[in-house]
Scaffold this active site. Structure first.
Site, mmCIF file in Angstrom:
data_model
loop_
_atom_site.group_PDB
_atom_site.id
_atom_site.type_symbol
_atom_site.label_atom_id
_atom_site.label_comp_id
_atom_site.label_asym_id
_atom_site.label_seq_id
_atom_site.Cartn_x
_atom_site.Cartn_y
_atom_site.Cartn_z
ATOM 1 N N SER A 14 0.853 -1.083 -0.152
ATOM 2 C CA SER A 14 -0.007 0.009 0.020
ATOM 3 C C SER A 14 0.753 1.305 -0.010
ATOM 4 O O SER A 14 0.565 2.313 -0.710
ATOM 5 C CB SER A 14 -0.900 -0.023 1.101
ATOM 6 O OG SER A 14 -0.250 -0.319 2.386
ATOM 7 N N ARG A 36 5.106 -10.419 -7.203
ATOM 8 C CA ARG A 36 4.144 -11.212 -7.841
ATOM 9 C C ARG A 36 3.624 -10.735 -9.311
ATOM 10 O O ARG A 36 3.168 -9.587 -9.312
ATOM 11 C CB ARG A 36 2.707 -11.614 -7.078
ATOM 12 C CG ARG A 36 3.140 -12.384 -5.664
ATOM 13 C CD ARG A 36 1.918 -12.647 -5.050
ATOM 14 N NE ARG A 36 1.273 -11.350 -4.333
ATOM 15 C CZ ARG A 36 0.022 -11.019 -4.118
ATOM 16 N NH1 ARG A 36 -0.911 -11.934 -4.765
ATOM 17 N NH2 ARG A 36 -0.359 -9.647 -3.765
ATOM 18 N N LYS A 194 7.820 5.343 16.734
ATOM 19 C CA LYS A 194 6.168 5.670 16.779
ATOM 20 C C LYS A 194 5.659 4.390 16.508
ATOM 21 O O LYS A 194 4.357 4.243 16.973
ATOM 22 C CB LYS A 194 6.030 6.826 15.863
ATOM 23 C CG LYS A 194 6.354 6.461 14.347
ATOM 24 C CD LYS A 194 5.296 5.744 13.710
ATOM 25 C CE LYS A 194 5.771 5.495 11.951
ATOM 26 N NZ LYS A 194 4.308 4.860 11.488
#
Length: 335
Positions: A14, A36, A194
């Site tokens: 993403s 892929r 974080k």
């Protein structure tokens, strides 16, 4: 130095896909490498990444390939968009294909488990390039929001300021505003830590605690992150900026954050394996980085109590409820 016109992005998850979109929207010719072949084909055929960003139209200047040599050929910048703990192995395979002089850009936020090295250090070592050739992009960068072109800002960090400016130009769009910085130590440690604090915030939500608890964890998490960074040689003000407080607050508060969501499942009583299964086999970066960051804190003799309890919840069987009680029961001291 000049703005790179052809850019390779290695990793079609993403964030890799989103940053490739940003670069193409900024006017670059971008090749996105997907492990892929079917993912690369789907991107080229449909103009979107159905696995990670369904419904998001990708620019025509962006094309995909499952051939690393094809993706890297002639690239002026190479963006590494793979998880921190697999970066070394992946980059070792790509190293012979890297174009000479290309800026190598890390999107990963973590500290390597076996060496406690930052990602830019791993890249310099494996690619055998000087530190000035390696850059880092970090900030409040929730991929789905940026892919949807919600306005955000980020930091482009590089020891070579001119190279940082070139990369800044290469990723500037009406919705994505990059700032430059030369403090790689601070930028990278802020980005790694974080994720751990976001796990703690998620655990607190799972336990049923509210905004006061989360705010306290964010603030004290920032304090321990800053302590570590300064001990390692970072500039203190870096932690008050986009890659510090900006990224920390977004990752801790947003349900889009994988680390926050993963922590919430742990707080609800799920085991690490159950939380991973619910996340479709994906482990949040902070689950592994909490251990390497803890090691780094020990090396610099820095106290990081939130990181310590997150490590023990994830890897030593400490239950979330007692972990919270332990943090609250620590010795009283001045802020």
């Amino acid at each position: 130095m000049a703005r790179p016109e052809r850019i390779a992005v290695l990793g079609a998850g993403s964030w890799g896909t989103t940053f490739a979109k940003v670069l193409a929207d900024a006017g670059g010719d971008v090749v996105l490498w997907a492990r892929r072949p079917e993912v690369a084909k789907a991107i080229n055929d449909s103009g979107e990444n159905p696995d990670y960003l369904p419904g998001i139209r990708l620019p025509d200047r962006l094309r995909a390939s499952s051939d690393a040599a094809e993706a890297l050929h002639g690239a002026g910048a190479v963006v590494l968009a793979v998880p921190s703990q697999s970066l070394r192995e992946n980059l070792a395979g790509w190293q012979p294909l890297l174009p000479a002089g290309a800026t190598l850009v890390s999107l990963a936020k973590g500290v390597e488990l076996s060496t406690v090295k930052r990602m830019s250090q791993v890249i310099g070592e494996v690619a055998d390039v000087p530190a000035e050739q390696v850059a880092v992009v970090s900030g409040p960068n929730l991929a789905k929001e940026i892919a949807a072109e919600h306005p955000t800002a980020t930091v482009v960090a590089c020891a070579d300021h001119e190279r940082a400016v070139d990369l800044q130009l290469a990723c500037s769009t009406p919705y994505f505003r990059p700032y430059t910085n030369t403090d790689l130590i601070g930028i990278e440690l802020a980005g790694a830590c974080k994720n751990v604090i976001a796990l703690a915030c998620g655990i607190s939500v799972g336990l049923g605690y509210g905004d006061n608890t989360m705010s306290s964890l964010i603030t004290r998490g920032l304090a321990e992150t800053t302590r570590l960074g300064v001990a390692a040689g970072a500039e203190p003000m870096t932690f008050a900026g986009l890659a510090g407080l900006g990224d920390l607050s977004a990752t801790c508060m947003s349900p889009l954050s994988r680390n926050r969501t993963f922590g919430e499942r742990l707080g609800l009583g799920e085991t690490l394996a159950q939380a991973q299964e619910a996340a479709h086999g994906q482990v949040a970066e902070g689950v592994k980085s909490c251990s390497s960051i803890r090691q780094l804190a020990e090396r610099y003799d820095v106290e990081m109590p939130i990181t310590d309890v997150v490590h023990r919840v994830c890897h030593e069987g400490l239950q979330p409820g007692p972990a919270a009680a332990e943090l609250l029961g620590r010795e009283r001291k001045p802020e």
